[in-house]
Design an enzyme around this catalytic site. Sequence first.
Site, short mmCIF file in Angstrom:
data_model
loop_
_atom_site.label_atom_id
_atom_site.label_comp_id
_atom_site.label_asym_id
_atom_site.label_seq_id
_atom_site.Cartn_x
_atom_site.Cartn_y
_atom_site.Cartn_z
N HIS A 75 0.72 -1.25 -0.07
CA HIS A 75 0.26 0.01 0.04
C HIS A 75 0.90 1.27 0.10
CE1 HIS A 75 -2.14 3.18 2.40
NE2 HIS A 75 -3.11 2.76 1.36
N GLU A 119 1.96 1.92 -3.59
CA GLU A 119 0.85 2.74 -4.22
C GLU A 119 0.82 4.23 -4.05
OE1 GLU A 119 -3.04 1.55 -2.83
OE2 GLU A 119 -3.31 3.59 -3.43
N HIS A 120 1.02 4.43 -2.83
CA HIS A 120 1.03 5.74 -2.49
C HIS A 120 2.40 6.72 -3.17
CE1 HIS A 120 -1.74 7.40 0.70
NE2 HIS A 120 -2.22 6.01 0.44
N GLU A 178 -4.57 7.86 7.61
CA GLU A 178 -5.52 6.69 6.69
C GLU A 178 -5.84 5.44 7.61
OE1 GLU A 178 -4.20 5.89 2.75
OE2 GLU A 178 -5.79 4.21 2.30
#
Lengths: 437, 426
Positions: free
Chosen positions: B69, B72-73, B144
Site C-alpha cells: 500500500h 501505491e502511494h 489513513e
Amino acid sequence: MRPFPHQYTQIGDAVTFGTIPMERFQSSLLAVSLIVPLSRETVTENALVSLILGKSTRDYPTYRLFSRKLGLLYGAVAGTSIQKLGDEESITFAASVIDNSLALGGEDLLLESANLLLSMIFHPLIEDGAFAPETFAIQKKYLADSIRAEINEKRRYAINQTLRLMLGDEPAGLPMYGFLEDLEKLTPESAAKAYERILKTCRVEIIHVGTGDAETVRPLFEKAFGGQFIAGRTPCDRPQPRKISAGATVKTAQDDFEVVQSKLCIGYRADIQPDSPMLNPMRMMTAILGGTPTSKLFLNVREKQSLCYYCGANLDRTKGVILIDSGVRPDNVEKAKAAIFAEVEAMKQGNFTDEDMRFALLSLQNTFRSVEESPFSVESYYRAQKVFGIQETPEDQCVKLAAVTREDIVRAANMMELDTVYLLNGTAQGEEDEADE
Amino acid sequence: MNKEIFRDEKLKASYIRCRHSSGLTILLYPMEGFSTAYALFGTNYGSVDTCFRKAGEKDFTTVPAGIAHYLEHKLFESEDGDAFRLFAATGADANAYTSFDRTCYLFSCTSNFDQSLKALLTFVQHPYFTDQTVQKEQGIIAQEIRMYQDSPGWRVLFELLGCLYENSPVKIDIAGTEESIAQITPELLYTCYNTFYNPANMVLAIAGNFDPDEALQIIEANLVERASVQIERSPYQERKEALCPRADLTMDVALPQFYLGFKQCPAETEADFLRQQFELEILHELLIGSTSACYEKLLRAGIINSTFGTEVFSGRGFLVSLFGGESEQPEAVQQALCEEIDRVKQEGIDREDFLACKNAIYGRMLRTLHDVEDAATALLGAEMSGLGLFESIGLLAAVTPEDVTRRLQTDFDTACMALSVIHPRG
C-alpha cells in the site's frame, strides 16, 4: 453536438414515457419515478412506503419469492430508491435485466421486468386499507435502524450535521429517511393512506434505457397509467427554484466522539440553482478549489502541509451549498481551518493559474462525458433534468463549461458566504499520538 | 509479441491477449458505442505478500506490513512531481488501490487516451523514493490507518480475521499499522518494487473506447525491459481450525454489527479454487441469503435486518465464508445458520432455488462484459487468478446441484467458525 437523445410522450395525466435506446449496455433499465414535494410531514412516511414497496408485491408476497424471481431473471436488479431533487423527492421503482438474447432459456426478460415493476406499483401488499402487518413491521424497524445508523460512519455524519445546521427545516435540508419520532406514529393503515396520497399527487416519469424494444412494453404502461389511474388524482406542479437565505452570523458547532480522527466541515452558501447562469462558473470554482487531485485543497492542505487525510470541496446545485469536508488529526484542526480559509480567499482574489482552469475544465468534462456509460447514470441524469425542467445533454454542459472565463470564476468565488463551521471532535487520542510526533 | 483473440459468440464478446517479450500480459477489450476508455495496470502483489524470495535466492525476505500500500502511494510521486499532474493535463480520472493480493493503477478518460496511457506506463515503471519523501508519507498513511480504525465495518472484519488466522498477514490492515509503517525505508520499497513490479508479475487490461493497435504501439514504446523474475511466496502455516471462537469490541455504533466466518481451506489448483468460490457463493445464498427460508424467518423474527449479507472473502492463500450485518442477537444468527447447515446436509438443496442463485451470478458476470470499468477489472482479475474470463464464466455455467451438495459436506466445520461483534457504547 449530439441532439437530445430522446423525446418524452405524455401517456397520462402528468405521466410521461421516454426511451433512450443504447445497444452497448446489452441490458435494459426501466424506471418509474413518482415525484412528490418534500415536506417535514411526509418525508418519513414516504421513506417507509418506498421501503415496503421495494421488497414484495401481492404476486411475490415474501422476500424469498421476490428474491427468487429476481434470481431466475438472471440477477435482475429491482427495487425502489428515494432521491432528493431540490424541494422535491423522487420515489423510483427500477428494474434492470440483461438483454433477451443473453438469456439461456429464451425468456422475454424485458417484458417480465415491466410486469414486475407494475406489480410493485399497482399490486402492493395492501388489504382492507392496510399494508401487511409483518412486512410493515420489518421495514419500519429497518428504517428506524437506518436512521440511527447515521452515526456509524463519521464522515457522512459530519456532513449531515453541517447540512442540518445550514438548512434547518427547509425542504431541501430534510433527511431523506425522515425522523424517528414521526416513524413511531406510523401504522399499516397510515402508510397505506400515504401511498394513496403519493399516487394521487405525484408526477410520474417513466424512462427506458438500453436494449430491447420499448414499444413492446409501452402499451402496458399506457394501460396502467392512462386516464385517472387513481380516483381524485391532482398531480403537483413543479416548484420554482429559489434561494435559501443565509443566516446573519456564522454558525459553529462541535460534537465529541471517541474516535481518533476529527472531521472538519465548512459550509458556504451561494445563490445557485440548477438553472442559474452562474452554475457552470461555480462548478469550475469548486473544481479548482477542491474537486480534483490537483485542486488547491488537495495539493496545498493535504499534500504539501500533510494536514488532512482527505480535503475536498463539493457543490450541491440544488441547495446552493458549497461544502468543504476534511479528515484531520485533532491537534491539527486549527491549522487546517486556517489553511482552508486561505485557499478560499485565494480563489476570491483570483489567485489561481490558467493551468488550474484547464485542469478543472478537463476533469469536469471527463465526468460529464462519462454519464452515458451506464444505464443507471443515464437514467438518473435525465430524470434530474426532467425534474428541473432543463434539456441539456452532457455534451451541452461541456460546451458551457468551456465558455467560463477567469472573471466568471472570481465572481462565483465571491458569491460564497461562509455559513457554518462544524467539527466532529475525535477524543480517542492516546499513546500512539505521541509516538509519531 | 504473441497475440491471441478470444471470442465467445453466446456472450457477444471478444478480447485480445498479448504476451509481451518482457513477460507482461496485455488484455485489450475494445467496446463499441462507449465514450470512455479504462486502463488498469496491476501487479499480482498485495498486503499478504510480506515473505518472499526470487528464484536463485537462498533465503526468504520478510518485510514489515503495509509496504504494498505504501508503494501505491509513493509511485504517484516522481522526481519531477506528482503523477496526478500528468493526468490533470489529459483530463483523465486517475486512481489506484491495494487489496490483500493485488495493487492496481488506473485511469478513465474520454479524450487524450494516448497521453494518459503513456503517463500510466511511465509513472508505474519509474519509482522514485528518498528518505525525505518516504518520511513525509508516513503522516498521511498514519491518518489513513486511523480513519479505518474509526470505521466499524472495517474493524469488525479485522476482529474476525484475527480470530481465524494466526500467521497470515490477511489479519493485518492492508495499510499496515502505525508501528509497521514506521519501519519502512526507501531500500525496503526498492526491494519490494524490484521483486513484484516485474512485468512477468503484471497485467495491463484496457477496455472501452480505444484502438487496440494504437494501444499496443504506445505500450511497446513505453515498456521498460527488465530481466524476468520468478517469485516464490512463503506459505503461511495455518491450522485448519479457528484460533478463538469470538471477539468483542465497543464503538460508537447505533446497533451491534457482526461478522460470522468459516475459515475454509482453499483448493489447490486455480480452476478448483475458482469452482470452490462459485459453489460457496451459491451455498451461502441457499443457506441464508435473501432467497432462503432461513433469511425470511430471521427477518420476520427481527433478528436480522436488510443489512444482512453473505460474501466469499477470498484471495491468494485465504478463503472465508462471511455472513454479517446488524443484529442485536448475533448468537441467534449463528445458531440458525448452524442448524440450517445441518438440515440442508440431511435434506439436500432445492433445485429451483439453486437455479435462481446460479442464474443471478451468471447474469451479474454477463453485465460486467458490457460495462467499461467492470470489464477491465474482471479481465485483469481472471487473468491474475490464472484463468481467462470466458473460461471463468464457463466454470460457473458447469456447476451442478450435486457439486454444491458435496461442497456443503466438506467445507463447513464448526471448529473453523468464529464470531466478531461490535457493541454500541453505553
